[in-house]
Design an enzyme around this catalytic site. Structure first.
Site, PDB file in Angstrom:
ATOM      1  N   ASP A 298       0.875  -1.171   0.000  1.00 29.70           N
ATOM      2  CA  ASP A 298       0.000   0.000   0.000  1.00 29.70           C
ATOM      3  C   ASP A 298       0.913   1.223   0.000  1.00 29.70           C
ATOM      4  OD1 ASP A 298      -1.560   2.168   0.681  1.00 29.70           O
ATOM      5  OD2 ASP A 298      -2.803   1.045   2.097  1.00 29.70           O
TER       6      ASP A 298
ATOM      7  N   ALA B  70      -3.006   4.912  -7.969  1.00 30.50           N
ATOM      8  CA  ALA B  70      -3.625   6.236  -7.808  1.00 30.50           C
ATOM      9  C   ALA B  70      -5.085   6.055  -7.437  1.00 30.50           C
ATOM     10  CB  ALA B  70      -3.533   7.020  -9.117  1.00 30.50           C
TER      11      ALA B  70
ATOM     12  N   THR C  46      -8.220   7.184  -8.920  1.00 35.21           N
ATOM     13  CA  THR C  46      -8.485   7.742 -10.256  1.00 35.21           C
ATOM     14  C   THR C  46      -9.948   8.134 -10.478  1.00 35.21           C
ATOM     15  OG1 THR C  46      -8.751   5.496 -11.093  1.00 35.21           O
ATOM     16  CG2 THR C  46      -6.588   6.481 -11.372  1.00 35.21           C
TER      17      THR C  46
ATOM     18  N   THR D  53      -2.311  13.692 -15.428  1.00 35.61           N
ATOM     19  CA  THR D  53      -3.561  13.717 -16.178  1.00 35.61           C
ATOM     20  C   THR D  53      -3.798  15.040 -16.920  1.00 35.61           C
ATOM     21  OG1 THR D  53      -5.975  13.806 -15.799  1.00 35.61           O
ATOM     22  CG2 THR D  53      -4.613  14.410 -13.956  1.00 35.61           C
ATOM     23  N   ASP D  54      -4.639  14.979 -17.938  1.00 43.48           N
ATOM     24  CA  ASP D  54      -5.075  16.206 -18.633  1.00 43.48           C
ATOM     25  C   ASP D  54      -5.953  17.076 -17.722  1.00 43.48           C
ATOM     26  OD1 ASP D  54      -7.011  14.148 -18.693  1.00 43.48           O
ATOM     27  OD2 ASP D  54      -8.016  14.973 -20.448  1.00 43.48           O
TER      28      ASP D  54
ATOM     29  N   TYR E   2      -9.230  16.111  -7.996  1.00 40.59           N
ATOM     30  CA  TYR E   2      -8.321  15.106  -8.585  1.00 40.59           C
ATOM     31  C   TYR E   2      -7.228  15.802  -9.396  1.00 40.59           C
ATOM     32  CZ  TYR E   2      -6.832  11.524 -11.999  1.00 40.59           C
ATOM     33  OH  TYR E   2      -6.101  10.686 -12.805  1.00 40.59           O
TER      34      TYR E   2
ATOM     35  N   LYS F  23      -3.186  15.845  -8.564  1.00 41.33           N
ATOM     36  CA  LYS F  23      -2.177  15.360  -9.521  1.00 41.33           C
ATOM     37  C   LYS F  23      -1.174  16.467  -9.834  1.00 41.33           C
ATOM     38  CE  LYS F  23      -2.908  11.021 -10.534  1.00 41.33           C
ATOM     39  NZ  LYS F  23      -1.837  10.016 -10.558  1.00 41.33           N
TER      40      LYS F  23
HETATM   41  N1  LIG Z   1      -7.504   5.820 -16.431  1.00 37.94           N
HETATM   42  C1  LIG Z   1      -7.496   7.001 -17.006  1.00 37.94           C
HETATM   43  O1  LIG Z   1      -8.357   7.332 -17.826  1.00 37.94           O
HETATM   44  C2  LIG Z   1      -6.395   7.979 -16.666  1.00 37.94           C
HETATM   45  C3  LIG Z   1      -6.417   9.252 -17.233  1.00 37.94           C
HETATM   46  C4  LIG Z   1      -5.402  10.147 -16.886  1.00 37.94           C
HETATM   47  C5  LIG Z   1      -4.390   9.766 -16.011  1.00 37.94           C
HETATM   48  N2  LIG Z   1      -4.407   8.518 -15.483  1.00 37.94           N
HETATM   49  C6  LIG Z   1      -3.341   8.145 -14.536  1.00 37.94           C
HETATM   50  O2  LIG Z   1      -2.661   7.002 -15.034  1.00 37.94           O
HETATM   51  C7  LIG Z   1      -2.243   6.169 -13.949  1.00 37.94           C
HETATM   52  C8  LIG Z   1      -2.710   4.740 -14.188  1.00 37.94           C
HETATM   53  O3  LIG Z   1      -4.105   4.714 -14.361  1.00 37.94           O
HETATM   54  P1  LIG Z   1      -4.923   3.354 -14.490  1.00 37.94           P
HETATM   55  O4  LIG Z   1      -6.169   3.652 -15.250  1.00 37.94           O
HETATM   56  O5  LIG Z   1      -4.043   2.255 -14.937  1.00 37.94           O
HETATM   57  O6  LIG Z   1      -5.342   3.146 -12.988  1.00 37.94           O
HETATM   58  P2  LIG Z   1      -6.118   1.923 -12.337  1.00 37.94           P
HETATM   59  O7  LIG Z   1      -6.483   0.908 -13.369  1.00 37.94           O
HETATM   60  O8  LIG Z   1      -7.166   2.493 -11.458  1.00 37.94           O
HETATM   61  O9  LIG Z   1      -4.942   1.295 -11.472  1.00 37.94           O
HETATM   62  C9  LIG Z   1      -4.501   1.857 -10.293  1.00 37.94           C
HETATM   63  C10 LIG Z   1      -4.176   0.705  -9.378  1.00 37.94           C
HETATM   64  O10 LIG Z   1      -3.677   1.240  -8.157  1.00 37.94           O
HETATM   65  C11 LIG Z   1      -4.144   0.441  -7.110  1.00 37.94           C
HETATM   66  N3  LIG Z   1      -4.124   1.204  -5.879  1.00 37.94           N
HETATM   67  C12 LIG Z   1      -5.049   2.097  -5.432  1.00 37.94           C
HETATM   68  N4  LIG Z   1      -4.671   2.602  -4.241  1.00 37.94           N
HETATM   69  C13 LIG Z   1      -3.490   2.001  -3.931  1.00 37.94           C
HETATM   70  C14 LIG Z   1      -2.600   2.080  -2.837  1.00 37.94           C
HETATM   71  N5  LIG Z   1      -2.860   2.890  -1.792  1.00 37.94           N
HETATM   72  N6  LIG Z   1      -1.482   1.321  -2.850  1.00 37.94           N
HETATM   73  C15 LIG Z   1      -1.220   0.496  -3.874  1.00 37.94           C
HETATM   74  N7  LIG Z   1      -2.029   0.364  -4.942  1.00 37.94           N
HETATM   75  C16 LIG Z   1      -3.144   1.104  -4.975  1.00 37.94           C
HETATM   76  C17 LIG Z   1      -5.554   0.055  -7.523  1.00 37.94           C
HETATM   77  O11 LIG Z   1      -5.932  -1.111  -6.828  1.00 37.94           O
HETATM   78  P3  LIG Z   1      -7.402  -1.754  -6.972  1.00 37.94           P
HETATM   79  O12 LIG Z   1      -7.432  -2.319  -8.364  1.00 37.94           O
HETATM   80  O13 LIG Z   1      -7.381  -2.810  -5.925  1.00 37.94           O
HETATM   81  O14 LIG Z   1      -8.382  -0.656  -6.768  1.00 37.94           O
HETATM   82  C18 LIG Z   1      -5.388  -0.147  -9.027  1.00 37.94           C
HETATM   83  O15 LIG Z   1      -5.144  -1.486  -9.338  1.00 37.94           O
HETATM   84  C19 LIG Z   1      -2.806   6.819 -12.690  1.00 37.94           C
HETATM   85  O16 LIG Z   1      -1.808   7.614 -12.100  1.00 37.94           O
HETATM   86  C20 LIG Z   1      -3.908   7.720 -13.195  1.00 37.94           C
HETATM   87  O17 LIG Z   1      -4.117   8.830 -12.349  1.00 37.94           O
HETATM   88  C21 LIG Z   1      -5.374   7.615 -15.787  1.00 37.94           C
END
Ligand SMILES: NC(=O)c1ccc[n+]([C@@H]2O[C@H](COP(=O)([O-])OP(=O)(O)OC[C@H]3O[C@@H](n4cnc5c(N)ncnc54)[C@H](OP(=O)(O)O)[C@@H]3O)[C@@H](O)[C@H]2O)c1
Length: 301
Positions: free
Chosen positions: A51, A75, A77, A116-117, A139, A143
């Site tokens: 964590d 994150a 998200t 993020t955007d 959010y 970020k």
């Molecule tokens: N997705 C988008 O559209 C988007 C857009 C812009 C930027 N981003 C950025 O891109 C990055 C990756 O996004 P993603 O979509 O791949 O995210 P994601 O699928 O939500 O993956 C994030 C992972 O982090 C885990 N997590 C949450 N809290 C945690 C903690 N305290 N310690 C350890 N792990 C933890 C979550 O676990 P659980 O699966 O158990 O919840 C999840 O598996 C992030 O930084 C996000 O802000 C994403």
């Protein structure tokens, strides 16, 4: 190269791991709870529950493994949840980034972080790395603060900002818009989709490739890394319907004000990709090419 990745149960992390395992690297995948990705059985892959909000755990895991590179994909998200649960958002999206940066500094590791955007207000998209941030949501603000934290920290770091990630993952805790739209239309659901917000959706594989490039070539700094096609959310969902031969008459246009979402979102983002193309060798797929990749992955699943 030794790589530690946080949030390994998430979409982006799964894609980075998949690509990295093709190279001669040792990977320590970490996420909250158990390993749900269950895709990776190679000898150079190991999983540990971590964590990132636990400072001592972060420090001890990183000091023991001594990675060359840490990818922080973990994150909070959910944009509306961040608006509501600001303390939790701060802990995961800002404070924990500081823990990771401190630990990386101790072992001289390169920290690759994702943003993020939503740090922009959407008045003048598409955005370059030099444009002035002005987040509308908590959010986006969190970020942005995480970016600023790394800016003032002495750790070697790269920040890759991205927009609407999509792709096929294993046991993800949240869906992404492409798969959600496809599944909803397949089950005959009527969809109300906003037509006044514009984005450049990003294939998770494309961002993963840019991230790995930054790691291997030790490229530091801030990069805007998104898909190359900017479209309204309505156009995005219609493209999904058309590509997968689904019934696009189920999709109705609505204005974003109808959704009554807690967090305010930017009207038009999208990124200017010149810096990423030049410094990260970033050449993203078109949206349609990305849908083809997804179609093939779903066929082989
Ligand atoms: N997705 C988008 O559209 C988007 C857009 C812009 C930027 N981003 C950025 O891109 C990055 C990756 O996004 P993603 O979509 O791949 O995210 P994601 O699928 O939500 O993956 C994030 C992972 O982090 C885990 N997590 C949450 N809290 C945690 C903690 N305290 N310690 C350890 N792990 C933890 C979550 O676990 P659980 O699966 O158990 O919840 C999840 O598996 C992030 O930084 C996000 O802000 C994403």
């Amino acid at each position: 190269m030794k790589i530690l990745i946080t949030g390994s149960n998430g979409l982006l992390a799964q894609k980075i791991i998949f690509l990295a395992l093709k190279e001669s690297v040792n990977i320590l995948a970490t996420s909250k709870g158990v390993d749900r990705s269950s895709n990776f059985h190679q000898i150079n892959y190991e999983y540990l529950s971590l964590d990132i909000t636990n400072k001592d755990q972060v420090s001890s895991v990183i000091n023991k493994f001594k990675p060359d590179v840490v990818f922080n994909t973990a994150a909070m998200t959910n944009v509306d949840l961040c608006e509501e649960m600001r303390h939790e958002c701060d802990e995961i999206n800002i404070t924990a980034v500081g823990f990771l940066a401190d630990a990386c500094l101790q072992v001289n590791a390169h920290l690759i972080h994702f943003s993020t955007d939503f740090i922009f207000d959407g008045e003048n998209g598409p955005y370059s790395e030099d444009d002035l941030p002005n987040p509308l949501s908590y959010y986006g603000l969190a970020k942005l603060k995480s970016e600023e934290l790394l800016d003032y920290h002495e750790v070697k770091s790269s920040v890759l900002r991205t927009i609407i990630l999509f792709g096929v993952g294993n046991n993800l805790s949240k869906n992404n818009i492409v798969l959600w739209a496809k599944e909803a239309l397949e089950s005959g659901k009527e969809l109300n989709i906003i037509d006044d917000h514009y984005r450049a959706p990003t294939l998770a594989e494309d961002l993963a490739a840019a991230s790995l490039f930054a790691a291997k070539e030790k490229v530091y700094g801030v990069f805007n890394v998104s898909g190359k096609d900017i479209m309204s959310i309505f156009e995005l969902v219609v493209s999904v319907a058309e590509y997968f031969n689904l019934n696009s008459t189920l999709i109705a246009r609505i204005h974003s004000s109808k959704l009554k979402q807690l967090a305010k979102r930017p009207i038009k983002t999208g990124f200017i990709l010149d810096k990423a193309e030049k410094e990260l060798n970033y050449h993203p797929h078109s949206f349609i090419e990305s849908l083809e990749i997804i179609k093939n992955q779903l066929k082989n699943n």
